[in-house]
Design a protein around this motif. Sequence first.
Motif, PDB file in Angstrom:
ATOM      1  N   PRO A  46       0.765  -1.237  -0.092  1.00 53.18           N
ATOM      2  CA  PRO A  46      -0.185  -0.056  -0.032  1.00 53.18           C
ATOM      3  C   PRO A  46       0.783   1.281   0.027  1.00 53.18           C
ATOM      4  O   PRO A  46       0.489   2.114  -0.679  1.00 53.18           O
ATOM      5  N   ALA A  47       1.993   1.132   0.803  1.00 55.72           N
ATOM      6  CA  ALA A  47       2.779   2.403   0.713  1.00 55.72           C
ATOM      7  C   ALA A  47       3.334   2.927  -0.725  1.00 55.72           C
ATOM      8  O   ALA A  47       3.285   4.006  -1.064  1.00 55.72           O
ATOM      9  N   LEU A  48       3.693   1.799  -1.743  1.00 53.23           N
ATOM     10  CA  LEU A  48       4.077   2.189  -2.900  1.00 53.23           C
ATOM     11  C   LEU A  48       2.955   2.411  -3.807  1.00 53.23           C
ATOM     12  O   LEU A  48       2.838   3.463  -4.619  1.00 53.23           O
ATOM     13  N   LEU A  49       1.734   1.862  -3.475  1.00 48.22           N
ATOM     14  CA  LEU A  49       0.486   2.193  -4.347  1.00 48.22           C
ATOM     15  C   LEU A  49       0.055   3.607  -4.101  1.00 48.22           C
ATOM     16  O   LEU A  49      -0.426   4.478  -4.591  1.00 48.22           O
ATOM     17  N   VAL A  50       0.116   4.142  -2.924  1.00 45.90           N
ATOM     18  CA  VAL A  50      -0.243   5.517  -2.354  1.00 45.90           C
ATOM     19  C   VAL A  50       0.927   6.609  -2.755  1.00 45.90           C
ATOM     20  O   VAL A  50       0.436   7.587  -3.326  1.00 45.90           O
ATOM     21  N   ALA A  51       1.943   6.157  -2.794  1.00 48.21           N
ATOM     22  CA  ALA A  51       3.050   7.308  -3.025  1.00 48.21           C
ATOM     23  C   ALA A  51       3.287   7.397  -4.377  1.00 48.21           C
ATOM     24  O   ALA A  51       3.715   8.527  -4.865  1.00 48.21           O
ATOM     25  N   ALA A  52       3.675   6.418  -5.275  1.00 47.76           N
ATOM     26  CA  ALA A  52       3.980   6.355  -6.621  1.00 47.76           C
ATOM     27  C   ALA A  52       3.234   7.331  -7.527  1.00 47.76           C
ATOM     28  O   ALA A  52       3.928   7.869  -8.423  1.00 47.76           O
ATOM     29  N   PRO A  53       1.951   7.342  -7.418  1.00 46.05           N
ATOM     30  CA  PRO A  53       1.226   8.138  -8.402  1.00 46.05           C
ATOM     31  C   PRO A  53       1.112   9.504  -8.351  1.00 46.05           C
ATOM     32  O   PRO A  53       0.746  10.184  -8.962  1.00 46.05           O
ATOM     33  N   LEU A  54       2.072  10.151  -7.109  1.00 50.36           N
ATOM     34  CA  LEU A  54       2.237  11.407  -7.072  1.00 50.36           C
ATOM     35  C   LEU A  54       3.080  12.089  -7.904  1.00 50.36           C
ATOM     36  O   LEU A  54       2.741  13.368  -8.242  1.00 50.36           O
ATOM     37  N   LEU A  55       3.734  11.173  -8.461  1.00 44.56           N
ATOM     38  CA  LEU A  55       4.636  11.746  -9.596  1.00 44.56           C
ATOM     39  C   LEU A  55       3.783  12.241 -10.822  1.00 44.56           C
ATOM     40  O   LEU A  55       4.328  13.164 -11.249  1.00 44.56           O
ATOM     41  N   LEU A  56       2.622  11.658 -11.053  1.00 49.62           N
ATOM     42  CA  LEU A  56       1.641  12.244 -12.126  1.00 49.62           C
ATOM     43  C   LEU A  56       1.308  13.749 -11.444  1.00 49.62           C
ATOM     44  O   LEU A  56       1.325  14.587 -12.536  1.00 49.62           O
TER      45      LEU A  56
END
Length: 445
Positions: free
Chosen positions: A419-429
């Motif tokens: 969940p940490a990866l799924l929540v943080a990664a799309p912030l790059l968009l």
Amino acid sequence: MSARTDDLLPRRVHVGYALGSLTTGAFGTVPGLLLLPYLTDTLGVAAGLAGLLVLLPKAWDVLINPLAGRISDRTRTRWGARRPYLLVAGLGVALLFASIFAAPFGIGNGAYVAVAFLATATAYAFFQVPYVAMPAELTADSTERTRLMTWRVAVLALAILISGALAPLVVTAGGDGIPGHRWMGIFVGALIAAGAVGAFLGTRGAPTGRVEESEPSLRAQLSVATANRPFRTLLIVFVVQAAGIATVLAGVNYFAEQVLERPDDGPTLLFAAFVGPALLVMPLWRRVGAWTGKTRAFTIASLLFAAGALALVAAPVLPPVAVYLIVAVIGAGYAGEQVFAMALLPDRIAEAEAHTGKRQAGVFTGLWTAGETFGLALGPGVFALVLALFGYVSSDTGQAAAQSDTAKLGVLLGFTVLPALLVAAPLLLIRAGSTHRRTAARARP
């Protein structure tokens, strides 16, 4: 800039609209929390297949939600375009939800669950899409929409706390296994019905927005929505993050039993730690949003969630009180995520409608809710895949089977790192979108 008087909503409407989150919160929480364990540990369905049974019915919403939005856009009644669906579809969701856990057959109950879940998801689309479309039509003021969303998320957090913490207790009080889940289905169905009726009555007399023409076809509306870059970026981020949040919900029971070794009170304590602080920090997030802006506040909340989830990797060596405090940090981040994502959505809808001059809230929210529902279904599916890869053993006794250390590691990683990866990664968009807008603004003459 202060809101015009006619853009402000009475407190009755704030509360009435927010009551609909009893419905969305209960339906969004309990299947993600209990359906996967119900399939693997009560009906004896293999983890991988159980993940598919949870995912596929909700994937149907990707098709049905935009259609529900277009239908509500074209609805004309004395109650407005959206409110009739709150009552009729909401009560339908309540009845169908109870049917999911009825288990009427001695064999083939896994397939029955999939069909019942599909029917419930269809009814839910006709509640959720009009419900989410309403804020863009209730007020034209962005600050007032944030206030409306603050009330909504507060009730959403309360609904998650009530349904998520009490549903496992109802299963236990009802005798565990199939009988306990039947009682739980009735309990949550009643909560869903209360939210639907409350939202319908509470928004009586509220503004319904101007009656505009919509695009001539669903395809044209979808083209307008998907071509809108700010909306598209927000949608993708929200969908991926919904999957991350759903992995936490799907993993609560497994984490409590296999990592904390507290199968009886662990799920309830985890939910109280997750949702309780969310209720307390809501006014704080509203101030953060006013200070930094909605987009930046959304990013801050998302990073807080991700940091807490990563810290929880140390749970096996931490005292229980430290685990619950970290979960409280995750809950605080979750509250901010929900407030600002939901506050940004009606802003995007209003901007699009002002640009085109046509009514499109239903289709925009149809895409939004389809994405959210898919993300919430994808989370348990991905978590189930992790369980299968790490060798989790299913059971048909109503109690979890003894698990290997490898399976327990899969539970831990699926509940924290994933969940940490799924929540943080799309912030790059979001960062890329902000850079694009600044570049476009400088290029204008």
